[in-house]
Enzyme design. Structure first.
Site, PDB file in Angstrom:
ATOM      1  N   GLY A 109      40.808  55.124  81.673  1.00 23.95           N
ATOM      2  CA  GLY A 109      39.367  55.034  81.915  1.00 23.95           C
ATOM      3  C   GLY A 109      38.490  55.810  80.950  1.00 23.95           C
ATOM      4  O   GLY A 109      37.309  55.486  80.777  1.00 23.95           O
TER       5      GLY A 109
ATOM      6  N   TYR B 239      51.614  72.843  79.182  1.00 19.71           N
ATOM      7  CA  TYR B 239      51.322  71.530  78.560  1.00 19.71           C
ATOM      8  C   TYR B 239      52.304  71.254  77.418  1.00 19.71           C
ATOM      9  O   TYR B 239      52.875  70.161  77.335  1.00 19.71           O
ATOM     10  CB  TYR B 239      49.878  71.543  78.063  1.00 19.71           C
ATOM     11  CG  TYR B 239      49.417  70.321  77.285  1.00 19.71           C
ATOM     12  CD1 TYR B 239      48.995  69.167  77.944  1.00 19.71           C
ATOM     13  CD2 TYR B 239      49.369  70.334  75.888  1.00 19.71           C
ATOM     14  CE1 TYR B 239      48.557  68.059  77.222  1.00 19.71           C
ATOM     15  CE2 TYR B 239      48.928  69.245  75.164  1.00 19.71           C
ATOM     16  CZ  TYR B 239      48.517  68.110  75.834  1.00 19.71           C
ATOM     17  OH  TYR B 239      48.072  67.010  75.128  1.00 19.71           O
TER      18      TYR B 239
ATOM     19  N   ASN C 140      49.796  57.354  79.301  1.00 17.06           N
ATOM     20  CA  ASN C 140      48.806  58.068  78.473  1.00 17.06           C
ATOM     21  C   ASN C 140      48.192  59.278  79.165  1.00 17.06           C
ATOM     22  O   ASN C 140      47.838  60.253  78.509  1.00 17.06           O
ATOM     23  CB  ASN C 140      47.714  57.068  78.070  1.00 17.06           C
ATOM     24  CG  ASN C 140      46.438  57.753  77.619  1.00 17.06           C
ATOM     25  OD1 ASN C 140      46.349  58.251  76.494  1.00 17.06           O
ATOM     26  ND2 ASN C 140      45.441  57.814  78.505  1.00 17.06           N
TER      27      ASN C 140
ATOM     28  N   SER D 181      52.496  64.927  72.120  1.00 15.38           N
ATOM     29  CA  SER D 181      51.455  65.602  71.325  1.00 15.38           C
ATOM     30  C   SER D 181      52.121  66.383  70.211  1.00 15.38           C
ATOM     31  O   SER D 181      53.225  66.928  70.404  1.00 15.38           O
ATOM     32  CB  SER D 181      50.663  66.555  72.219  1.00 15.38           C
ATOM     33  OG  SER D 181      49.811  67.361  71.427  1.00 15.38           O
TER      34      SER D 181
ATOM     35  N   LEU E 277      47.725  60.367  89.817  1.00 15.28           N
ATOM     36  CA  LEU E 277      49.109  60.211  89.345  1.00 15.28           C
ATOM     37  C   LEU E 277      50.020  61.344  89.805  1.00 15.28           C
ATOM     38  O   LEU E 277      51.240  61.247  89.680  1.00 15.28           O
ATOM     39  CB  LEU E 277      49.112  60.123  87.814  1.00 15.28           C
ATOM     40  CG  LEU E 277      48.447  58.844  87.281  1.00 15.28           C
ATOM     41  CD1 LEU E 277      48.017  59.031  85.829  1.00 15.28           C
ATOM     42  CD2 LEU E 277      49.397  57.661  87.411  1.00 15.28           C
TER      43      LEU E 277
ATOM     44  N   GLY F  82      45.631  56.616  82.915  1.00 20.99           N
ATOM     45  CA  GLY F  82      44.519  57.358  82.311  1.00 20.99           C
ATOM     46  C   GLY F  82      43.713  56.491  81.360  1.00 20.99           C
ATOM     47  O   GLY F  82      43.198  56.972  80.351  1.00 20.99           O
TER      48      GLY F  82
ATOM     49  N   ALA G  50      55.668  70.377  78.712  1.00 19.40           N
ATOM     50  CA  ALA G  50      55.695  68.998  79.217  1.00 19.40           C
ATOM     51  C   ALA G  50      55.744  68.008  78.064  1.00 19.40           C
ATOM     52  O   ALA G  50      56.486  67.016  78.104  1.00 19.40           O
ATOM     53  CB  ALA G  50      54.466  68.741  80.087  1.00 19.40           C
TER      54      ALA G  50
HETATM   55  N1  LIG Z   1      42.845  64.369  72.437  1.00 22.08           N
HETATM   56  C1  LIG Z   1      43.783  64.986  71.696  1.00 22.08           C
HETATM   57  O1  LIG Z   1      43.494  65.752  70.757  1.00 22.08           O
HETATM   58  C2  LIG Z   1      45.217  64.751  71.970  1.00 22.08           C
HETATM   59  C3  LIG Z   1      45.676  64.005  73.020  1.00 22.08           C
HETATM   60  N2  LIG Z   1      47.023  63.808  73.208  1.00 22.08           N
HETATM   61  C4  LIG Z   1      47.540  63.031  74.314  1.00 22.08           C
HETATM   62  O2  LIG Z   1      46.930  61.764  74.329  1.00 22.08           O
HETATM   63  C5  LIG Z   1      46.761  61.320  75.676  1.00 22.08           C
HETATM   64  C6  LIG Z   1      45.297  61.020  75.944  1.00 22.08           C
HETATM   65  O3  LIG Z   1      44.556  62.179  75.614  1.00 22.08           O
HETATM   66  P1  LIG Z   1      42.979  62.305  75.875  1.00 22.08           P
HETATM   67  O4  LIG Z   1      42.334  61.003  75.838  1.00 22.08           O
HETATM   68  O5  LIG Z   1      42.521  63.393  74.992  1.00 22.08           O
HETATM   69  O6  LIG Z   1      42.977  62.852  77.386  1.00 22.08           O
HETATM   70  P2  LIG Z   1      41.721  62.975  78.378  1.00 22.08           P
HETATM   71  O7  LIG Z   1      41.941  64.219  79.167  1.00 22.08           O
HETATM   72  O8  LIG Z   1      40.462  62.864  77.622  1.00 22.08           O
HETATM   73  O9  LIG Z   1      41.891  61.683  79.304  1.00 22.08           O
HETATM   74  C7  LIG Z   1      42.959  61.589  80.185  1.00 22.08           C
HETATM   75  C8  LIG Z   1      42.687  60.486  81.195  1.00 22.08           C
HETATM   76  O10 LIG Z   1      43.640  60.642  82.251  1.00 22.08           O
HETATM   77  C9  LIG Z   1      42.933  60.671  83.488  1.00 22.08           C
HETATM   78  N3  LIG Z   1      43.623  61.545  84.434  1.00 22.08           N
HETATM   79  C10 LIG Z   1      43.740  62.888  84.361  1.00 22.08           C
HETATM   80  N4  LIG Z   1      44.372  63.356  85.450  1.00 22.08           N
HETATM   81  C11 LIG Z   1      44.669  62.276  86.219  1.00 22.08           C
HETATM   82  C12 LIG Z   1      45.319  62.116  87.466  1.00 22.08           C
HETATM   83  N5  LIG Z   1      45.785  63.168  88.164  1.00 22.08           N
HETATM   84  N6  LIG Z   1      45.468  60.873  87.959  1.00 22.08           N
HETATM   85  C13 LIG Z   1      44.981  59.802  87.281  1.00 22.08           C
HETATM   86  N7  LIG Z   1      44.360  59.892  86.100  1.00 22.08           N
HETATM   87  C14 LIG Z   1      44.203  61.125  85.572  1.00 22.08           C
HETATM   88  C15 LIG Z   1      41.560  61.236  83.144  1.00 22.08           C
HETATM   89  O11 LIG Z   1      40.603  60.898  84.138  1.00 22.08           O
HETATM   90  C16 LIG Z   1      41.300  60.595  81.815  1.00 22.08           C
HETATM   91  O12 LIG Z   1      40.707  59.312  81.952  1.00 22.08           O
HETATM   92  C17 LIG Z   1      47.309  62.447  76.547  1.00 22.08           C
HETATM   93  O13 LIG Z   1      48.651  62.187  76.875  1.00 22.08           O
HETATM   94  C18 LIG Z   1      47.223  63.656  75.644  1.00 22.08           C
HETATM   95  O14 LIG Z   1      48.166  64.648  75.998  1.00 22.08           O
HETATM   96  C19 LIG Z   1      47.940  64.364  72.362  1.00 22.08           C
HETATM   97  C20 LIG Z   1      47.534  65.099  71.303  1.00 22.08           C
HETATM   98  C21 LIG Z   1      46.155  65.381  71.033  1.00 22.08           C
HETATM   99  O1  LIG Z   2      47.570  67.764  72.661  1.00 22.31           O
HETATM  100  C1  LIG Z   2      46.563  68.318  72.288  1.00 22.31           C
HETATM  101  O2  LIG Z   2      46.513  68.774  71.032  1.00 22.31           O
HETATM  102  C2  LIG Z   2      45.309  69.242  70.466  1.00 22.31           C
HETATM  103  C3  LIG Z   2      44.511  69.956  71.498  1.00 22.31           C
HETATM  104  O3  LIG Z   2      43.375  70.560  71.017  1.00 22.31           O
HETATM  105  C4  LIG Z   2      44.204  68.996  72.592  1.00 22.31           C
HETATM  106  O4  LIG Z   2      43.396  69.618  73.558  1.00 22.31           O
HETATM  107  C5  LIG Z   2      45.466  68.540  73.235  1.00 22.31           C
HETATM  108  O5  LIG Z   2      45.223  67.406  74.021  1.00 22.31           O
END
Ligand SMILES: NC(=O)C1=CN([C@@H]2O[C@H](COP(=O)(O)OP(=O)(O)OC[C@H]3O[C@@H](n4cnc5c(N)ncnc54)[C@H](O)[C@@H]3O)[C@@H](O)[C@H]2O)C=CC1
Ligand SMILES: O=C1OC[C@@H](O)[C@H](O)[C@H]1O
Length: 255
Positions: free
Chosen positions: A21, A162, A97, A149, A71, A19, A165
């Site tokens: 990108g 979620y 990620n 998270s 994935l 992830g 997981a």
């Molecule tokens: N943004 C937030 O507030 C929080 C994020 N996180 C965790 O941090 C990590 C990154 O979060 P974000 O950047 O917000 O996520 P995001 O949803 O913005 O980006 C996830 C990336 O994974 C890729 N992806 C999704 N499904 C896919 C698949 N089936 N195959 C290949 N690639 C795939 C997407 O295209 C994207 O580039 C995640 O594990 C998320 O759970 C945890 C807590 C809070």
């Molecule tokens: O893990 C997360 O925690 C905060 C949420 O708002 C967000 O969507 C999620 O990625």
């Protein structure tokens, strides 16, 4: 925001990011790339991923490798990991990620939805580890970083599959750390708080929701995706050589 830190052992390291990108992942791709690492990343967001590669090449003169794979398809994931190793050498650092944080009400969840949701939020993390550990074992070292998270720690109610997981990611991290430690492989997790990516801002950030969240944080800041880079580089590098089986909470102090 520039990450003004240098970990010399990451220069030339083979790094695989899922992830990578968009969102936090794109900042991680850039962060490792700017340490001089050889970065490959897996994503399905083709356009954003290619744009990121182009920008990094223009700015640094070096390439990052984008590998398109869904994935949820374990064969595709393994083929992408094999390509990363073919191109960059055995993986030294794996960053699990990728995730999908779509909201879902309890009454809407079907068995198929549940399985799909676990497939993108938990299952691939295990199989990515399975793909890279032969190379890490042969090298006698490796660092794996799994993104969980704080959502499950603060009883976030909008996405029970979620949060299940993400709780599982912590258990996975500890189990893998126990299994792989004797081979010199470290496995840690990062638990972000609410990180204000473009996607979060477009879908869920409202003034009221943001204020309520920042109010519960000790630090009254808005957490940016770049804030995840320093902690991730630290866990990847030898600076954290005695750390494994841990979850680093990066949430401005809200749990
Ligand atoms: N943004 C937030 O507030 C929080 C994020 N996180 C965790 O941090 C990590 C990154 O979060 P974000 O950047 O917000 O996520 P995001 O949803 O913005 O980006 C996830 C990336 O994974 C890729 N992806 C999704 N499904 C896919 C698949 N089936 N195959 C290949 N690639 C795939 C997407 O295209 C994207 O580039 C995640 O594990 C998320 O759970 C945890 C807590 C809070
Ligand atoms: O893990 C997360 O925690 C905060 C949420 O708002 C967000 O969507 C999620 O990625």
């Amino acid at each position: 925001m520039t990450i003004d830190v240098r970990y010399p052992d990451l220069e030339g390291a083979s790094v695989l990011i899922t992830g990578g990108g968009t969102g936090i992942g794109a900042c991680l791709t850039e962060g490792f790339h700017r340490q001089g690492a050889r970065v490959a990343f897996i994503d399905i967001a083709d356009r954003a991923s290619r744009d990121l590669c182009r920008r990094l090449e223009e700015e640094t003169g070096r390439e990052a490798l984008f590998l398109h794979a869904d994935l949820r398809d374990i064969d595709a994931l393994k083929a992408a990991a094999a390509m990363a190793e073919h191109q960059n050498g055995p993986v030294d650092v794996l960053v699990n990620n990728a995730a999908l944080d779509t909201r879902h009400a309890i009454e809407e969840v079907t068995p198929d939805f549940w399985d799909e949701n676990q497939a993108i939020n938990l299952r691939h993390q295990f199989f990515a580890v399975q793909a890279v550990t032969p190379g890490m074992k042969a090298a006698g070292k490796g660092s794996i970083i799994n993104f969980t998270s704080t959502a499950f720690m603060i009883n976030g109610g909008g996405f029970p599959s979620y949060t299940a997981a993400k709780g599982g990611v912590v258990g996975l991290t500890k189990g893998l750390a126990g299994a792989l430690g004797p081979f010199g492989i470290r496995v840690n997790a990062i638990a972000p708080g609410w990180v204000l990516t473009e996607r979060q801002r477009a879908l869920w950030v409202t003034p009221d929701a943001l204020k309520a969240h920042v109010d519960r944080q000790c630090l009254k800041i808005e957490i940016e995706p770049e804030d995840m880079v320093g902690p991730c580089l630290f866990l990847a590098s030898n600076a954290s050589r005695a750390m494994t089986a841990q979850t680093l909470i990066v949430d401005a102090g809200s749990v």
